[in-house]
Design an enzyme around this catalytic site. Sequence first.
Site, short mmCIF file in Angstrom:
data_model
loop_
_atom_site.label_atom_id
_atom_site.label_comp_id
_atom_site.label_asym_id
_atom_site.label_seq_id
_atom_site.Cartn_x
_atom_site.Cartn_y
_atom_site.Cartn_z
N ASP A 165 0.85 -1.19 0.00
CA ASP A 165 0.00 0.00 0.00
C ASP A 165 0.89 1.24 0.00
OD1 ASP A 165 -1.76 2.19 1.06
OD2 ASP A 165 -3.19 0.55 1.22
N ILE A 166 0.52 2.28 -0.76
CA ILE A 166 1.35 3.49 -0.79
C ILE A 166 1.11 4.39 0.43
CG2 ILE A 166 1.66 3.50 -3.30
CD1 ILE A 166 -0.46 5.79 -3.38
N HIS B 277 -10.67 -5.31 -3.21
CA HIS B 277 -9.36 -5.47 -2.58
C HIS B 277 -9.49 -5.80 -1.10
CE1 HIS B 277 -10.24 -1.14 -2.11
NE2 HIS B 277 -9.42 -1.13 -1.06
#
Length: 127
Positions: free
Chosen positions: A32-33, A94
């Site tokens: 995850d960013i 997701h």
Amino acid sequence: MEMNDCLFCKIVAGEIPAEKVYGDDSVLSFLDIKPEARGHVLVIPKKHYRWVWDIPELGKFYEVVKKIALAQRRAFETDWIISRVVGEDVPHAHVWLIPAHEGAPRGYKYADGEAKSTAEKIKKEIK
């Protein structure tokens, strides 16, 4: 939403870079960013579905989710892997998998090169 506008579809297509942890014919996992903890990954179907519950072979998808969560447990020496299925941030199915330790603060920022080494750490533990 058109798949052309979908951030995750662009990652699948290689149009947007991501630090990938796992990939097969139907599933992709990447860091995850905006991680809540070191090693926070997203697991997505490569084909666009709006909700996790729309994935036709959900059991197969969740076998990959389990495989990655178990790798995270080994990589980060914790039994506590937070799993979230919300779908509000990006309209593509997701699952979040977040390694955690009791009392650890939420939110994490990778130092230069640390995301790559973190992804490698998880990859080594995938069985």
